[in-house]
Scaffold this motif. Sequence first.
Motif, PDB file in Angstrom:
ATOM      1  N   LEU A 123      39.474   0.915 -11.106  1.00 54.28           N
ATOM      2  CA  LEU A 123      40.539   1.652 -10.427  1.00 54.28           C
ATOM      3  C   LEU A 123      39.984   2.561  -9.334  1.00 54.28           C
ATOM      4  O   LEU A 123      40.552   2.667  -8.244  1.00 54.28           O
ATOM      5  CB  LEU A 123      41.336   2.488 -11.433  1.00 54.28           C
ATOM      6  N   LYS A 124      38.870   3.210  -9.629  1.00 61.31           N
ATOM      7  CA  LYS A 124      38.315   4.180  -8.677  1.00 61.31           C
ATOM      8  C   LYS A 124      37.764   3.519  -7.429  1.00 61.31           C
ATOM      9  O   LYS A 124      37.596   4.181  -6.397  1.00 61.31           O
ATOM     10  CB  LYS A 124      37.230   5.012  -9.373  1.00 61.31           C
ATOM     11  N   THR A 125      37.472   2.218  -7.496  1.00 60.63           N
ATOM     12  CA  THR A 125      37.029   1.524  -6.286  1.00 60.63           C
ATOM     13  C   THR A 125      38.202   1.141  -5.394  1.00 60.63           C
ATOM     14  O   THR A 125      38.000   0.807  -4.234  1.00 60.63           O
ATOM     15  CB  THR A 125      36.237   0.243  -6.634  1.00 60.63           C
ATOM     16  N   GLN A 126      39.423   1.196  -5.923  1.00 67.42           N
ATOM     17  CA  GLN A 126      40.588   0.736  -5.170  1.00 67.42           C
ATOM     18  C   GLN A 126      41.576   1.857  -4.827  1.00 67.42           C
ATOM     19  O   GLN A 126      42.253   1.781  -3.804  1.00 67.42           O
ATOM     20  CB  GLN A 126      41.340  -0.340  -5.976  1.00 67.42           C
ATOM     21  N   PHE A 127      41.665   2.867  -5.685  1.00 66.42           N
ATOM     22  CA  PHE A 127      42.646   3.927  -5.494  1.00 66.42           C
ATOM     23  C   PHE A 127      41.946   5.268  -5.296  1.00 66.42           C
ATOM     24  O   PHE A 127      40.767   5.432  -5.634  1.00 66.42           O
ATOM     25  CB  PHE A 127      43.579   4.031  -6.709  1.00 66.42           C
ATOM     26  N   ASN A 128      42.690   6.245  -4.796  1.00 67.94           N
ATOM     27  CA  ASN A 128      42.184   7.602  -4.640  1.00 67.94           C
ATOM     28  C   ASN A 128      42.695   8.489  -5.776  1.00 67.94           C
ATOM     29  O   ASN A 128      43.772   8.263  -6.312  1.00 67.94           O
ATOM     30  CB  ASN A 128      42.638   8.200  -3.301  1.00 67.94           C
ATOM     31  N   HIS A 129      41.905   9.514  -6.108  1.00 69.50           N
ATOM     32  CA  HIS A 129      42.316  10.549  -7.064  1.00 69.50           C
ATOM     33  C   HIS A 129      42.798   9.952  -8.383  1.00 69.50           C
ATOM     34  O   HIS A 129      43.856  10.313  -8.902  1.00 69.50           O
ATOM     35  CB  HIS A 129      43.401  11.437  -6.449  1.00 69.50           C
ATOM     36  N   VAL A 130      42.013   9.051  -8.931  1.00 66.11           N
ATOM     37  CA  VAL A 130      42.366   8.425 -10.210  1.00 66.11           C
ATOM     38  C   VAL A 130      42.161   9.417 -11.349  1.00 66.11           C
ATOM     39  O   VAL A 130      41.117  10.047 -11.471  1.00 66.11           O
ATOM     40  CB  VAL A 130      41.506   7.166 -10.459  1.00 66.11           C
ATOM     41  N   LYS A 131      43.189   9.555 -12.177  1.00 58.12           N
ATOM     42  CA  LYS A 131      43.145  10.498 -13.299  1.00 58.12           C
ATOM     43  C   LYS A 131      43.678   9.806 -14.555  1.00 58.12           C
ATOM     44  O   LYS A 131      44.806   9.299 -14.559  1.00 58.12           O
ATOM     45  CB  LYS A 131      43.998  11.729 -12.984  1.00 58.12           C
ATOM     46  N   THR A 150      47.289   6.133 -16.400  1.00 57.20           N
ATOM     47  CA  THR A 150      46.623   6.818 -15.292  1.00 57.20           C
ATOM     48  C   THR A 150      47.623   7.281 -14.239  1.00 57.20           C
ATOM     49  O   THR A 150      48.759   6.821 -14.191  1.00 57.20           O
ATOM     50  CB  THR A 150      45.605   5.901 -14.589  1.00 57.20           C
ATOM     51  N   GLU A 151      47.135   8.194 -13.429  1.00 57.15           N
ATOM     52  CA  GLU A 151      47.799   8.543 -12.177  1.00 57.15           C
ATOM     53  C   GLU A 151      46.781   8.315 -11.069  1.00 57.15           C
ATOM     54  O   GLU A 151      45.583   8.521 -11.269  1.00 57.15           O
ATOM     55  CB  GLU A 151      48.258  10.002 -12.176  1.00 57.15           C
ATOM     56  N   GLN A 152      47.236   7.870  -9.910  1.00 47.31           N
ATOM     57  CA  GLN A 152      46.356   7.631  -8.787  1.00 47.31           C
ATOM     58  C   GLN A 152      47.156   7.689  -7.498  1.00 47.31           C
ATOM     59  O   GLN A 152      48.381   7.778  -7.530  1.00 47.31           O
ATOM     60  CB  GLN A 152      45.660   6.284  -8.912  1.00 47.31           C
ATOM     61  N   GLU A 153      46.465   7.634  -6.382  1.00 43.13           N
ATOM     62  CA  GLU A 153      47.125   7.631  -5.081  1.00 43.13           C
ATOM     63  C   GLU A 153      46.697   6.411  -4.289  1.00 43.13           C
ATOM     64  O   GLU A 153      45.551   5.978  -4.364  1.00 43.13           O
ATOM     65  CB  GLU A 153      46.790   8.901  -4.289  1.00 43.13           C
ATOM     66  N   MET A 154      47.652   5.889  -3.529  1.00 41.54           N
ATOM     67  CA  MET A 154      47.385   4.793  -2.623  1.00 41.54           C
ATOM     68  C   MET A 154      48.059   5.113  -1.297  1.00 41.54           C
ATOM     69  O   MET A 154      49.288   5.236  -1.227  1.00 41.54           O
ATOM     70  CB  MET A 154      47.935   3.473  -3.172  1.00 41.54           C
ATOM     71  N   LYS A 155      47.262   5.316  -0.268  1.00 41.03           N
ATOM     72  CA  LYS A 155      47.796   5.689   1.044  1.00 41.03           C
ATOM     73  C   LYS A 155      48.737   6.890   0.923  1.00 41.03           C
ATOM     74  O   LYS A 155      49.862   6.881   1.457  1.00 41.03           O
ATOM     75  CB  LYS A 155      48.515   4.502   1.693  1.00 41.03           C
ATOM     76  N   MET A 159      51.100   7.236  -7.637  1.00 39.90           N
ATOM     77  CA  MET A 159      51.448   6.080  -8.450  1.00 39.90           C
ATOM     78  C   MET A 159      51.130   6.355  -9.917  1.00 39.90           C
ATOM     79  O   MET A 159      50.166   7.051 -10.238  1.00 39.90           O
ATOM     80  CB  MET A 159      50.646   4.847  -8.005  1.00 39.90           C
ATOM     81  N   LEU A 160      51.937   5.782 -10.800  1.00 43.59           N
ATOM     82  CA  LEU A 160      51.644   5.758 -12.227  1.00 43.59           C
ATOM     83  C   LEU A 160      51.116   4.373 -12.587  1.00 43.59           C
ATOM     84  O   LEU A 160      51.599   3.368 -12.058  1.00 43.59           O
ATOM     85  CB  LEU A 160      52.897   6.047 -13.054  1.00 43.59           C
ATOM     86  N   GLY A 161      50.136   4.332 -13.466  1.00 44.22           N
ATOM     87  CA  GLY A 161      49.587   3.050 -13.867  1.00 44.22           C
ATOM     88  C   GLY A 161      49.348   2.981 -15.354  1.00 44.22           C
ATOM     89  O   GLY A 161      49.065   3.991 -16.000  1.00 44.22           O
TER      90      GLY A 161
END
Length: 201
Positions: A123-131, A150-155, A159-161
């Motif tokens: 996830l961390k290679t594809q999204f920002n601020h992965v938590k 998880t929570e993450q950001e894309m552009k 996003m919720l995952g």
Amino acid sequence: MRYTIITALLMLAATMLPVARGATQTPASPTPDAVATAPAIAVKEDINVPLLDGKMTLRLPKDFVDQSRKDAAGQNSVVVYLYVNRSHSQVVGISEVPTAAGDANDTSDAAFNKMAQGALSGLKTQFNHVKKTGQTTPVAGGHKFLRIDTEQEMKDEAMLGTILVTPYGGRVVTLQILTPKAGAAGHDPLVSHILDSIAFH
């Protein structure tokens, strides 16, 4: 490798979703008659998704569309499926990957913790601020799964995952569910719908 492939496809699909940042779409309220018959209709009209050569199945709501790319898996016998729900801006990616020798059905805590580390690294290679917001081991279809929320950001889009992983019969099945945070109310119901529908044959 499997997490990088599937998260890359999720990102590609998510960029095509129509809901604007911060906006949600609210479906029309059903009539009383529709509410009374909703469970039977929902099951009947679900999309059946066979995995592991039919040894595992799950169902997705009828408004998901198969967007799988037959050339996306690349090498090493990886199988990847991609389903998109444009009306709710949700994406479900599924992969099947051969397990390492000796790990065909290992659902121990140690094995799941190793899988969790691999999933988060992907996830961390594809999204920002992965938590990571949660990690549990639900049972679906009589089989133990690893669930990572998880929570993450894309552009700049929040996003919720949710990742669901289990080894079975010499392969690891990974499901990734992605929902814009603006539509958070629909995320857990979709995850529950998938878990409740999983069956092994």
